[in-house]
Write an enzyme that holds these catalytic residues in place. Structure first.
Site, PDB file in Angstrom:
ATOM      1  N   ASP A 186     -35.128 -44.783   7.535  1.00  0.00           N
ATOM      2  CA  ASP A 186     -36.423 -44.545   8.032  1.00  0.00           C
ATOM      3  C   ASP A 186     -37.220 -43.565   7.059  1.00  0.00           C
ATOM      4  OD1 ASP A 186     -38.725 -44.708   9.802  1.00  0.00           O
ATOM      5  OD2 ASP A 186     -38.007 -43.294  11.199  1.00  0.00           O
TER       6      ASP A 186
ATOM      7  N   ASP B  40     -30.345 -34.500  -0.425  1.00  0.00           N
ATOM      8  CA  ASP B  40     -31.101 -35.586  -0.867  1.00  0.00           C
ATOM      9  C   ASP B  40     -30.132 -36.646  -0.836  1.00  0.00           C
ATOM     10  OD1 ASP B  40     -32.744 -36.907  -2.324  1.00  0.00           O
ATOM     11  OD2 ASP B  40     -33.186 -35.388  -3.623  1.00  0.00           O
TER      12      ASP B  40
ATOM     13  N   ASP C 114     -30.593 -36.048   5.714  1.00  0.00           N
ATOM     14  CA  ASP C 114     -31.898 -35.609   5.700  1.00  0.00           C
ATOM     15  C   ASP C 114     -31.963 -34.370   4.824  1.00  0.00           C
ATOM     16  OD1 ASP C 114     -34.482 -36.737   7.574  1.00  0.00           O
ATOM     17  OD2 ASP C 114     -34.727 -34.908   6.351  1.00  0.00           O
TER      18      ASP C 114
ATOM     19  N   GLY D  25     -34.024 -37.158  14.397  1.00  0.00           N
ATOM     20  CA  GLY D  25     -32.625 -37.411  15.163  1.00  0.00           C
ATOM     21  C   GLY D  25     -32.711 -38.575  16.141  1.00  0.00           C
TER      22      GLY D  25
ATOM     23  N   TRP E 150     -33.454 -42.012  15.962  1.00  0.00           N
ATOM     24  CA  TRP E 150     -32.774 -43.207  15.759  1.00  0.00           C
ATOM     25  C   TRP E 150     -31.428 -43.040  15.983  1.00  0.00           C
ATOM     26  CZ3 TRP E 150     -34.477 -46.954  11.151  1.00  0.00           C
ATOM     27  CH2 TRP E 150     -35.767 -47.192  11.300  1.00  0.00           C
TER      28      TRP E 150
ATOM     29  N   LYS F 203     -37.665 -48.810   6.249  1.00  0.00           N
ATOM     30  CA  LYS F 203     -39.219 -48.432   6.377  1.00  0.00           C
ATOM     31  C   LYS F 203     -39.684 -48.924   5.035  1.00  0.00           C
ATOM     32  CE  LYS F 203     -40.701 -44.303   7.594  1.00  0.00           C
ATOM     33  NZ  LYS F 203     -41.256 -44.250   8.685  1.00  0.00           N
TER      34      LYS F 203
HETATM   35  C1  LIG Z   1     -39.790 -40.441   9.611  1.00  0.00           C
HETATM   36  S1  LIG Z   1     -38.622 -39.325   9.411  1.00  0.00           S
HETATM   37  C2  LIG Z   1     -37.239 -40.003  10.134  1.00  0.00           C
HETATM   38  C3  LIG Z   1     -37.365 -40.080  11.617  1.00  0.00           C
HETATM   39  C4  LIG Z   1     -36.140 -40.400  12.145  1.00  0.00           C
HETATM   40  N1  LIG Z   1     -35.910 -41.936  12.109  1.00  0.00           N
HETATM   41  C5  LIG Z   1     -35.946 -40.384  13.867  1.00  0.00           C
HETATM   42  O1  LIG Z   1     -35.905 -41.193  14.612  1.00  0.00           O
HETATM   43  O2  LIG Z   1     -36.392 -38.862  14.112  1.00  0.00           O
HETATM   44  C6  LIG Z   1     -38.463 -39.643   7.742  1.00  0.00           C
HETATM   45  C7  LIG Z   1     -37.236 -38.321   7.165  1.00  0.00           C
HETATM   46  O3  LIG Z   1     -36.804 -39.012   5.923  1.00  0.00           O
HETATM   47  C8  LIG Z   1     -36.451 -37.820   5.307  1.00  0.00           C
HETATM   48  N2  LIG Z   1     -36.346 -38.197   3.744  1.00  0.00           N
HETATM   49  C9  LIG Z   1     -37.153 -38.323   2.734  1.00  0.00           C
HETATM   50  N3  LIG Z   1     -36.696 -38.608   1.552  1.00  0.00           N
HETATM   51  C10 LIG Z   1     -35.407 -38.189   1.735  1.00  0.00           C
HETATM   52  C11 LIG Z   1     -34.398 -38.094   0.971  1.00  0.00           C
HETATM   53  N4  LIG Z   1     -34.346 -38.301  -0.404  1.00  0.00           N
HETATM   54  N5  LIG Z   1     -33.002 -37.830   1.387  1.00  0.00           N
HETATM   55  C12 LIG Z   1     -32.982 -37.439   2.635  1.00  0.00           C
HETATM   56  N6  LIG Z   1     -33.769 -37.690   3.552  1.00  0.00           N
HETATM   57  C13 LIG Z   1     -35.050 -37.957   3.144  1.00  0.00           C
HETATM   58  C14 LIG Z   1     -37.605 -36.777   5.622  1.00  0.00           C
HETATM   59  O4  LIG Z   1     -37.115 -35.497   5.354  1.00  0.00           O
HETATM   60  C15 LIG Z   1     -37.909 -37.349   7.116  1.00  0.00           C
HETATM   61  O5  LIG Z   1     -37.130 -36.225   7.919  1.00  0.00           O
END
Ligand SMILES: C[S@@+](CC[C@H](N)C(=O)[O-])C[C@H]1O[C@@H](n2cnc3c(N)ncnc32)[C@H](O)[C@@H]1O
Length: 223
Positions: free
Chosen positions: A134, A110, A94, A75, A77, A174
């Site tokens: 991200d 998803d 997420d 969370g 961002w 990203k």
């Molecule tokens: C680097 S973290 C994000 C950090 C966030 N921006 C923060 O500031 O706290 C990446 C996130 O992308 C999510 N993610 C990856 N593939 C996903 C998908 N298909 N649908 C939803 N979320 C996804 C992962 O579960 C993970 O929690």
């Protein structure tokens, strides 16, 4: 765990059951100034500083009214968005559960599911002017597979952004290994006035993570 003196570098003893890799990760976390800052400033993740730095450079959040945060967990961002533009509506999704954030609608699921985009926009109540992603695929340790899975996320996030963004809007994602691939960059340049790659200082030097920042959405052809 042992401390190397007050305020000094912390070292982690390799405990039975802990791999060398996880020991290195823990040591890096303990000695990372962004992790300490996040704790002190109430951010849930050090990732928050990547968005803050990107915002400083590109003015992403200036005047934002509706924001989508793809891959919101834990969370950081969305916290940044709330602090910088408290009046903005924010919706995030997420795979993982996320503790509530005041003023943010959080969906667990998803993003790649067919119905996710519609649900996000319905919850937001209108076209976003900022789509943030991200998202990172869980790495399987096979570089080509990891790169392909992350590319699929970026491409889907981009397709979503051009489908839903308000004209003039911004898309941030990203990307790995130096940037989005050239075909995708070409598509982005067709849809946005400016497309830039950036590696904010908070992004670890050793990581292959970069961000692509596309600003000035030209709008869909019929608009
Ligand atoms: C680097 S973290 C994000 C950090 C966030 N921006 C923060 O500031 O706290 C990446 C996130 O992308 C999510 N993610 C990856 N593939 C996903 C998908 N298909 N649908 C939803 N979320 C996804 C992962 O579960 C993970 O929690």
């Amino acid at each position: 765990m042992s401390r190397g003196g007050s305020g000094g570098r912390q070292r982690v003893r390799t405990a039975r059951g802990r791999t060398a890799q996880s020991t290195r990760w823990l040591e890096r976390q303990l000695n990372d100034p962004y992790v300490r800052r996040a704790k002190a400033e109430g951010y849930r993740s050090r990732a928050a500083y990547k968005l803050l730095e990107l915002d400083e450079r590109f003015g992403l959040l200036r005047g934002a009214k509706r924001v989508v945060d793809l891959g919101i967990a834990p969370g950081g961002w969305s916290q940044v968005v709330r602090r910088r533009v408290p009046a903005a509506a924010v919706v995030g999704i997420d795979l993982l559960p996320v503790d509530p954030i005041d003023g943010v609608t959080i969906m667990q699921g998803d993003f790649m599911d067919d119905h996710a985009p519609g649900q996000l926009i319905e919850a937001l109540g209108g076209a976003p002017d900022l789509v943030l992603s991200d998202m990172a695929a869980n790495t399987v340790g096979h570089p080509q597979t990891d790169a392909l899975r992350t590319m699929a996320l970026v491409e889907t996030a981009f397709a979503f952004a051009v489908d839903v963004l308000a004209p003039g809007g911004t898309f941030v994602a990203k990307v790995f290994a130096g940037g989005a691939d050239s075909a995708l960059v070409a598509q982005m340049k067709g849809a946005f006035t400016t497309v830039k790659h950036a590696k904010p200082p908070a992004s670890r030097k050793g990581s292959v993570e970069w961000f692509v920042v596309a600003q000035g959405f030209k709008g869909r052809p019929q608009e």
